[in-house]
Design an enzyme around this catalytic site. Structure first.
Site, PDB file in Angstrom:
ATOM      1  N   HIS A  36      24.105   6.450  32.292  1.00 18.96           N
ATOM      2  CA  HIS A  36      24.681   6.688  33.616  1.00 18.96           C
ATOM      3  C   HIS A  36      24.283   8.077  34.097  1.00 18.96           C
ATOM      4  O   HIS A  36      24.301   9.047  33.334  1.00 18.96           O
ATOM      5  CB  HIS A  36      26.202   6.557  33.539  1.00 18.96           C
ATOM      6  CG  HIS A  36      26.923   7.126  34.717  1.00 18.96           C
ATOM      7  ND1 HIS A  36      26.604   6.816  36.017  1.00 18.96           N
ATOM      8  CD2 HIS A  36      27.958   8.020  34.781  1.00 18.96           C
ATOM      9  CE1 HIS A  36      27.411   7.473  36.830  1.00 18.96           C
ATOM     10  NE2 HIS A  36      28.229   8.208  36.111  1.00 18.96           N
ATOM     11  N   CYS A  71      32.137   4.130  36.891  1.00 19.73           N
ATOM     12  CA  CYS A  71      30.721   4.349  36.623  1.00 19.73           C
ATOM     13  C   CYS A  71      30.195   3.436  35.527  1.00 19.73           C
ATOM     14  O   CYS A  71      28.986   3.328  35.332  1.00 19.73           O
ATOM     15  CB  CYS A  71      30.479   5.813  36.262  1.00 19.73           C
ATOM     16  SG  CYS A  71      30.976   6.973  37.560  1.00 19.73           S
ATOM     17  N   ASN A 127      24.835  11.178  41.579  1.00 21.79           N
ATOM     18  CA  ASN A 127      25.646  10.251  40.797  1.00 21.79           C
ATOM     19  C   ASN A 127      26.119   9.141  41.726  1.00 21.79           C
ATOM     20  O   ASN A 127      26.947   9.366  42.605  1.00 21.79           O
ATOM     21  CB  ASN A 127      26.845  11.010  40.199  1.00 21.79           C
ATOM     22  CG  ASN A 127      27.795  10.120  39.422  1.00 21.79           C
ATOM     23  OD1 ASN A 127      27.750   8.899  39.525  1.00 21.79           O
ATOM     24  ND2 ASN A 127      28.684  10.730  38.659  1.00 21.79           N
TER      25      ASN A 127
END
Length: 352
Positions: A269, A122, A300
């Protein structure tokens, strides 16, 4: 003695254009819960997610990366022939060999440029942006295309309560290049291999191949090979984040030379809306500083989440081109990367 030539780069580098692609299919919490033992209320309260996008039809990681990149190039106003390198941040590309970046470059009509994949979970977009910026400053390229793309729906187990409701698919891209004033701070990045298995896959590749070979020839009622999927130890990741991320955010501000009072936008993020709100509070950002919340309807998207979130804020008017934004990506590795950037212009071509 030989004098080896040294290229002269550009000290000032900025985000010149942004583009994104969001899959057509919108998947609600209610749809996820058709196979997952959960509820819409439980998911939203713990993650801030109401919907996510999953690929369908002929959509692929490649088609999304190309679409996002084409929009970023057009929004930047530069000629695509000026791009000297392409960095593809991804952890879910369907093959390790061949890697994806050269294929994306070919589809974009810029075959032959330097093109490579970057796998850093990520935090991948932050790593890619750091590498691109350093390439331009060193003279290795004048313009670099950085793409974050993921098809997380393909690499998750739909009945896993730790991961199934979290992830979405999508792609975001930026064109990075020289500018009159600097718009990208030094990158602050790091990793923690001691806790690497907190986010992992259920098989490594040799083990998966061995299992497939062992079960070869099984009938329809026999044991199946199963899927190679991502797993996560949520509490362990949260503990790591609680200790690591505040230090990382402080270091980003210190390296950038920017005071916390100067930050106008926060783009973390999109892992969990509650974590993002907590980070804003702990940083001491003012109530008027907007925080990216693309996770609510995109989920996500791992390495794609920061460029997707930036695009959403610019298109919706929550942020404006030229504002000072604090970026931080974190996750699998475990790893993190962040910068302070001047936001690119509001995109003319959008993913909405």
């Amino acid at each position: 003695m030989f004098n080896i030539a040294v290229k002269k780069g550009h000290e000032n580098v900025s985000l010149l254009g942004i583009g994104a692609y969001r899959p057509e299919r919108i998947v609600s919490n209610a749809e996820v819960c058709e196979v997952l033992d959960s509820s819409d209320e439980w998911i939203y309260e713990r993650s801030g997610i109401r919907n996510r996008r999953w690929i369908s039809g002929d959509e692929t990681a490649k088609s999304m990366a190309v679409a996002a990149a084409e929009r970023a190039i057009r929004n930047s106003g530069i000629d695509k022939e000026q791009i000297g390198a392409l960095i593809l941040a991804t952890g879910s590309w369907k093959t390790k060999i061949p890697h994806g970046a050269p294929q994306v470059a070919h589809e974009l009509g810029i075959n032959g440029i330097a093109a490579f994949d970057l796998a850093s979970g990520c935090g991948g977009f932050g790593y890619g942006l750091g590498v691109a910026t350093d390439m331009i400053r060193s003279g290795s390229a004048q313009y670099v295309l950085v793409i974050g793309v993921e098809t997380m729906s393909v690499v998750m187990e739909p009945t896993d309560r730790n991961t199934a409701f979290i992830f979405g698919d999508g792609a975001g891209a930026v064109v990075v290049g020289p500018s009159e004033t600097n718009g990208i701070s030094p990158t602050v990045w790091g990793s923690d291999g001691e806790n690497a298995t907190a986010i992992s896959q259920n098989y490594d590749i040799p083990a998966y191949m061995d299992r497939a070979q062992a079960l070869q020839g099984e009938g329809p009622d026999g044991e199946q090979v199963g899927r190679m999927v991502v797993s996560m130890e949520g509490p362990r990741v949260f503990r790591w984040a609680a200790i690591t991320l505040p230090k990382a955010l402080g270091s980003i501000l210190a390296e950038s030379g920017v005071a916390i009072e100067d930050i106008e936008v926060f783009v973390p993020h999109q892992a969990n809306a509650r974590i993002n709100d907590l980070m804003k509070k702990n940083l001491g950002l003012g109530d008027d500083v907007p925080v990216a919340n693309d996770i609510e309807n995109t989920g996500n998207t791992s390495a794609a989440s920061i460029p997707l979130a930036m695009e959403e804020m610019l298109v919706s008017g929550k942020a404006k081109g030229g504002q000072l934004a604090l970026l931080l990506g974190f996750g699998a590795g475990l790893s993190y990367a962040g910068q302070v950037v001047t936001l690119p212009p509001v995109p003319v071509e959008t993913s909405f």
